[in-house]
Design a protein around this motif. Structure first.
Motif, mmCIF file in Angstrom:
data_model
loop_
_atom_site.group_PDB
_atom_site.id
_atom_site.type_symbol
_atom_site.label_atom_id
_atom_site.label_comp_id
_atom_site.label_asym_id
_atom_site.label_seq_id
_atom_site.Cartn_x
_atom_site.Cartn_y
_atom_site.Cartn_z
ATOM 1 N N GLY A 137 99.498 72.788 57.276
ATOM 2 C CA GLY A 137 98.185 73.381 57.038
ATOM 3 C C GLY A 137 98.232 74.404 55.920
ATOM 4 N N GLY A 138 97.166 75.173 55.787
ATOM 5 C CA GLY A 138 97.139 76.190 54.754
ATOM 6 C C GLY A 138 95.827 76.939 54.726
ATOM 7 N N VAL A 139 95.739 77.888 53.791
ATOM 8 C CA VAL A 139 94.530 78.708 53.675
ATOM 9 C C VAL A 139 93.980 78.600 52.257
ATOM 10 N N VAL A 140 92.680 78.441 52.130
ATOM 11 C CA VAL A 140 92.016 78.430 50.820
ATOM 12 C C VAL A 140 91.245 79.734 50.656
ATOM 13 N N PHE A 181 93.460 80.842 62.147
ATOM 14 C CA PHE A 181 94.300 81.089 60.969
ATOM 15 C C PHE A 181 95.772 80.848 61.284
ATOM 16 N N ALA A 182 96.189 81.188 62.500
ATOM 17 C CA ALA A 182 97.599 80.969 62.872
ATOM 18 C C ALA A 182 97.932 79.485 62.787
ATOM 19 N N GLY A 183 96.988 78.648 63.126
ATOM 20 C CA GLY A 183 97.216 77.203 63.092
ATOM 21 C C GLY A 183 97.484 76.679 61.704
ATOM 22 N N SER A 184 97.003 77.394 60.690
ATOM 23 C CA SER A 184 97.210 76.948 59.308
ATOM 24 C C SER A 184 98.680 77.069 58.893
ATOM 25 N N ARG A 185 99.478 77.743 59.697
ATOM 26 C CA ARG A 185 100.895 77.937 59.375
ATOM 27 C C ARG A 185 101.801 76.950 60.125
ATOM 28 N N ALA A 206 88.893 69.608 59.330
ATOM 29 C CA ALA A 206 90.200 70.260 59.446
ATOM 30 C C ALA A 206 90.164 71.779 59.334
ATOM 31 N N THR A 207 89.008 72.369 59.242
ATOM 32 C CA THR A 207 88.946 73.837 59.171
ATOM 33 C C THR A 207 88.985 74.443 60.573
ATOM 34 N N LYS A 208 89.633 75.604 60.689
ATOM 35 C CA LYS A 208 89.741 76.283 61.984
ATOM 36 C C LYS A 208 89.307 77.744 61.926
ATOM 37 N N GLY A 209 89.035 78.276 60.732
ATOM 38 C CA GLY A 209 88.672 79.683 60.691
ATOM 39 C C GLY A 209 88.027 80.077 59.383
ATOM 40 N N PHE A 210 87.278 81.169 59.424
ATOM 41 C CA PHE A 210 86.585 81.703 58.251
ATOM 42 C C PHE A 210 86.600 83.224 58.332
ATOM 43 N N GLU A 211 86.919 83.851 57.216
ATOM 44 C CA GLU A 211 86.864 85.315 57.133
ATOM 45 C C GLU A 211 86.103 85.704 55.875
ATOM 46 N N ILE A 212 85.373 86.792 55.935
ATOM 47 C CA ILE A 212 84.767 87.324 54.722
ATOM 48 C C ILE A 212 85.210 88.773 54.564
ATOM 49 N N GLY A 213 85.507 89.146 53.309
ATOM 50 C CA GLY A 213 85.976 90.509 53.054
ATOM 51 C C GLY A 213 87.224 90.808 53.861
ATOM 52 N N SER A 214 87.189 91.904 54.590
ATOM 53 C CA SER A 214 88.382 92.341 55.330
ATOM 54 C C SER A 214 88.749 91.417 56.475
ATOM 55 N N GLY A 215 87.797 90.643 56.975
ATOM 56 C CA GLY A 215 88.079 89.648 57.998
ATOM 57 C C GLY A 215 88.707 90.205 59.262
ATOM 58 N N PHE A 216 89.642 89.435 59.838
ATOM 59 C CA PHE A 216 90.267 89.856 61.094
ATOM 60 C C PHE A 216 91.073 91.142 60.899
ATOM 61 N N ARG A 274 88.016 83.592 53.040
ATOM 62 C CA ARG A 274 89.211 82.774 53.269
ATOM 63 C C ARG A 274 88.896 81.733 54.345
ATOM 64 N N ILE A 275 89.452 80.541 54.151
ATOM 65 C CA ILE A 275 89.187 79.441 55.080
ATOM 66 C C ILE A 275 90.518 78.845 55.531
ATOM 67 N N ALA A 276 90.688 78.730 56.855
ATOM 68 C CA ALA A 276 91.933 78.195 57.414
ATOM 69 C C ALA A 276 91.816 76.691 57.646
ATOM 70 N N PHE A 277 92.807 75.945 57.160
ATOM 71 C CA PHE A 277 92.874 74.497 57.401
ATOM 72 C C PHE A 277 94.079 74.197 58.277
ATOM 73 N N LYS A 278 93.868 73.412 59.295
ATOM 74 C CA LYS A 278 94.974 73.004 60.159
ATOM 75 C C LYS A 278 95.793 71.928 59.453
ATOM 76 N N PRO A 279 96.990 71.635 59.944
ATOM 77 C CA PRO A 279 97.744 70.510 59.376
ATOM 78 C C PRO A 279 97.023 69.192 59.641
ATOM 79 N N THR A 280 97.135 68.267 58.707
ATOM 80 C CA THR A 280 96.528 66.939 58.841
ATOM 81 C C THR A 280 96.878 66.331 60.195
ATOM 82 N N ALA A 281 95.867 65.760 60.845
ATOM 83 C CA ALA A 281 96.099 65.218 62.193
ATOM 84 C C ALA A 281 96.884 63.904 62.167
ATOM 85 N N THR A 282 96.640 63.104 61.141
ATOM 86 C CA THR A 282 97.297 61.792 61.098
ATOM 87 C C THR A 282 98.711 61.930 60.542
ATOM 88 N N ILE A 283 99.697 61.702 61.376
ATOM 89 C CA ILE A 283 101.094 61.819 60.945
ATOM 90 C C ILE A 283 101.879 60.582 61.376
#
Lengths: 370, 370, 370, 370
Positions: free
Chosen positions: D207-210, C252-256, D242-252, D296-305
């Motif tokens: 990146g960002g979180v959905v 999740f930190a990577g998403s920032r 590009a996903t790096k994490g997944f949480e359900i409910g209270s999560g981390f 919640r799903i964490a997406f990393k920043p796009t790799a191709t820059i």
């Protein structure tokens, strides 16, 4: 459900007789496998309707288009999708079958299962679905040949009551393809042809038996206890429309023998064990041992016939059906490439599965462990 | 690999002939299904060695222990594990087979595949593995009976060249179990018994055919195109050790008929469609239509015989083997409950699969969609 | 359904907390893999209840029995079954939970799904089920180590609000096992211990995070697009009871972050490509690239607590529950071997899958194919 | 391998970025399900490149063609195949990536796994592959809505360091779609937009979180122990590039709480149990209990820059890459329909699985069985 075959090499098929297209995705091909469109097209042409006077006159070019999974002439290891457009659809021929169930066809069964069905040309139950199998099977054949020199051959052994007399060990692809019914015994071939034309003339159809013979199969493939090689082959063959039976090696005849006669004695050739005869059909304990895999598949007579038959309409009123439309009076000649394709898919999958685990660790030293 | 069967109702089996135990986990049972140990034990007793003079004299009580998945007499819906301890193991009988391959047995095949094997009593390739199948099958039978009144029945139709003459529609479980060879034709039964004892006296073995008949099967089950009901049955049957063939309905004989003779006309009874005859064997288009499912399975003669045979040792030296040990001179009588079990597992799984999707939406209104 | 894990290496588990036993069948092990009972027992002992003052005081020896699949100290390639008998069952402790649903536990969910449940000790939803995972995982760890020198290590990174400070690259198994909470930072370990005891004193529980780090993973494993390695790991981790989240690499930190910061530059070491940093967590495009696989798993606080909570009984009457029984105030220390086991099972399966297809054909020659 | 998702509802996908087409087969749809092309096209349009100034400018109409499985406007229950032709392929943009590995992209990984790759536009690892997921997901959404009134909604919760502030219970599809970044908080949306454009201006990415929220999910779905609902969701989400994490409910965050705070008290509403808060995220014991599923799903920043990065060429020579081509500076807005699709596919499959077994037998009577 039910349209995915295989565990490593996974085939997923789609398509109805009178929809836009039929095709498949084949996932799990090893990267680097040469993919030659002509290999695929050749087998499709052997399956094609209208190829000669003995088959349905539906005209379809059945031209294959590859949509993915190939780069620089080779499989990339990602899913390979293939497509054949349907072109010669005469739905009008099937109007009466919209409401009348063809006896011993899939019509009633599909309605019982799904509540309704695409009745045009038999929809999903049409043999047209086998295009996907044949196209994928061509790739599996190539894979087997590349890794083990395996040859997958099938031919027609009987039509109605006409039986071929051939020595399985000397049958060639050329001899098979030289016959319109794909029977390498020229005399039997002529008699089978006559039987088929006679049946068509009578508004009737005939069945037959296809023989399968796979030489130089990879050794040690097949996964006991449920996924034995002959079990996977039996399933694959019985998944072909119109099949009613499967035998491997001695088959039903073997059930009438004694063990001392039936057992295949072992000897050595070129330093390798071999069976001095092959009632096993190449498989022992569910596993290939190197001898040719030898099986027979029974096909019933085509269900759709022009003669009048007692049946029901979809409201369960009694009726009489005399089917129109363009139907094969006998399916076995066109079934030959389908049998080969299914066999190749089963073996290629089993080969890759065996590769997953085989040869990773040496056998334990019995001295040490005791 | 290869020891898991089914998609919803998933059976996973384990165990070697001379290891501590054989058993299974069956996952996917519907919660609330009554689990009656006596049902299971009864079928195990029918499969048990040493049950009469025709079978191996290995003595095993084969007492089942349930380890999980049952509460208050019913399946909880969680995995149900079962265990049978091996007790009467005379590994000494197998010492010579440690080094010599039995012709047409799994010995060579296992070495080719796995690099080494547990040779004691045939290890995993022993028919002892079928205990797990029979135990799980008893639950599947119960499930089918509860939901559809289905009865799964098998019997011996031939032994060596002795054929039974029975009307399949009137065969009863009592008549089958009254016969030592499980053949409901008393005269044939006697002759089969004699054939088996004669073979044993000669240090030999015989094969035979088992008939399978399932009345009142759930309708609409089976998943075209690859997981057709007959395809799943064929695989399940060919996964039983010593099987060489499978037929459904008319089978190989049907391949010699014409369509006008082979097709099963439809009529109405009690408002439901029914087949006025059943060359289909209860399955059309890969789907059950309500008629009895009717199949035949060919078993080869037992591979392990006392007569001397040419073979190899594990270093590929030629040798002669005259097997000692306690072996069945004919497997078909004990195969009857195994065939029933496999059939029940296949049908129960197909029934649950059909239940996943069936009857969820009404058929479209053809008027509206056009 | 749902109790079978893996495609080549297939684990099937069974067992309830207060039934006769828990155990598993693991099918698909390569023949010849050394099977050492002490390896398995060691991990079971790390998972065992009652191992120290921080865990539930339920006393279980959790002694493993192997029932099949091993001969001369090695896996035979056939299914390996294992069993642990349940011994210290005090069902009386759970009488009140027969009728009252524990908030945030599986009680209500199981009743909604299955219609009833084995309430004793949580039945199938008990963490006791993880014995089977840990036992199988020990074999998967061994497999990975033998084939690639892979080490699978997990430790506790946080408990409630106490965070460990460690350099992941220098953490050792010894440092982890030296801590009652399995946290290699001695100061944090003490603070975590205190937090757990404080919670227990309050009739309460705490959650925490487990870190997973796999060094020298096999390269090229993971099967895009759906069975990507991180996807399989995520599923495996979220299948452990009480988990709420999974992160790999930057998470999740990577998403920032921005791409220029997040991307892992490539360089060469010993002729092989390597990542100069590892925000990827060892996986790119769903495939292992050789860098350590690095992940974090969030565990919620134990649901069963002694403090009174508002809840319902099974007739949906409102009630207050203060749970009795012997429960862990924090699960993370005992979760460490479970996380390791699941990770090892996922990687071993992916390794075998890759072995099925990998390295079979050379890459095409781009010159030639153009 | 790895391109088939689901057990009953089985999705098989294919296609490369610059091949002829991308598409899928979805098998296992219940017959009678309405199939509305506009539903599918609408979600594809939300996923489409070039939809606004924040996305890649690749122009693709992404027009769906259905090839099979639909008749009279409804699913027939047979496989439904769909196709989107690739039209705007500028392979020239990727020439340099033929030889240079993009850091943190799949380039190196694919070469390690498969030996070579279709480098054009990222080949199979391109996000273009998700077209198949979105198309199939639209059908799964419809299925869930028809059977349970389920709504599957996703939105952007954060981009780089910009966080949305919204009440999840009042978020509407309209509010989401009114925002170019698909963030229902208008202020945050503007700030996110600015962050994305800033990154693009810098030749960089973010990146960002959905957030995923499913209201009125079917109750009782999810299959412990391995195929728990959150486990299947975690896998499905981590299978999205590009996903790096997944949480359900209270999560981390929940891992830092105590049980007394974290547990969700039960109460009754309309005669049904409900959670008075939802740290469970709608899932308990791996099974849906009726509360909204919240993840919640964490997406990393796009790799191709476009900025220069240290990397290697395919011969492992060090190099510097500044990527050309048309790339998204942030993937989360286009990821929203992909997240929805994957969630819908997972739930629809779990729903059908539960349907296979659920409600077949009544619970046992505890009085009687004791």
């Amino acid at each position: 459900m039910g349209n995915v075959l295989g565990r490593i090499l996974r085939l997923s098929t789609f398509g109805e007789s009178h929809g836009p297209a039929v095709g498949c995705i084949i996932d799990g091909l090893p990267s680097g496998l040469p993919v030659v469109v002509a290999d695929i097209q050749r087998d499709l042409d052997r399956r094609r309707p209208g190829q000669n006077k003995l088959t349905t006159q539906r005209k379809e070019a059945d031209e294959i288009e590859i949509l993915s999974g190939v780069f620089q002439g080779c499989a990339t290891g990602t899913p390979l999708a293939m497509l054949v457009r349907n072109t010669d659809q005469r739905s009008g021929d099937y109007t009466e079958m919209e409401k009348l169930y063809r006896p011993s066809h899939a019509d009633l069964a599909y309605d019982l299962k799904y509540g309704f069905r695409d009745h045009r040309g038999g929809g999903r139950s049409s043999v047209r679905e086998s295009i996907a199998r044949v196209a994928a099977g061509a790739l599996a054949k190539r894979l087997l040949f590349e890794v083990a020199g395996t040859r997958v051959l099938a031919w027609v052994e009987s039509v109605e009551t006409v039986d071929a007399r051939v020595d399985p060990e000397t049958v060639t692809e050329e001899a098979i393809e030289a016959s319109l019914v794909r029977c390498p015994d020229p005399d039997a071939s002529k008699a089978m042809e006559a039987a088929i034309l006679r049946a068509r003339g009578d508004g009737d159809s005939v069945g037959g038996v296809v023989r399968l013979r796979i030489t130089q199969p990879p050794v040690g493939i097949g996964e006991p206890v449920f996924d034995r090689l002959e079990a996977e082959l039996a399933k694959a063959m019985l998944s072909i429309p119109a099949t009613k039976g499967f035998e491997i090696g001695s088959g039903f005849a073997g059930s009438r023998l004694r063990g001392s006669v039936h057992n295949d004695p072992l000897a050595v050739r070129d330093g390798q064990p071999f069976l001095t005869k092959n009632d096993s059909g190449g498989v022992q304990g569910g596993i290939s041992v190197g001898a040719p895999i030898d099986a027979r598949i029974a096909f019933k007579p085509t269900a759709t016939i022009a003669s009048p038959q007692n049946t029901l309409d979809q409201d369960y009123n009694e009726a009489v059906l005399a089917a129109r439309g363009r139907h094969d009076p006998c399916v076995v000649a066109r079934a030959v490439p389908i049998v080969e394709a299914m066999a190749a898919l089963v073996l290629a999958d089993a080969y890759l599965l065996q590769r997953a685990r085989g040869g990773l660790f040496p056998a334990p030293d019995p001295e040490e462990s005791s």
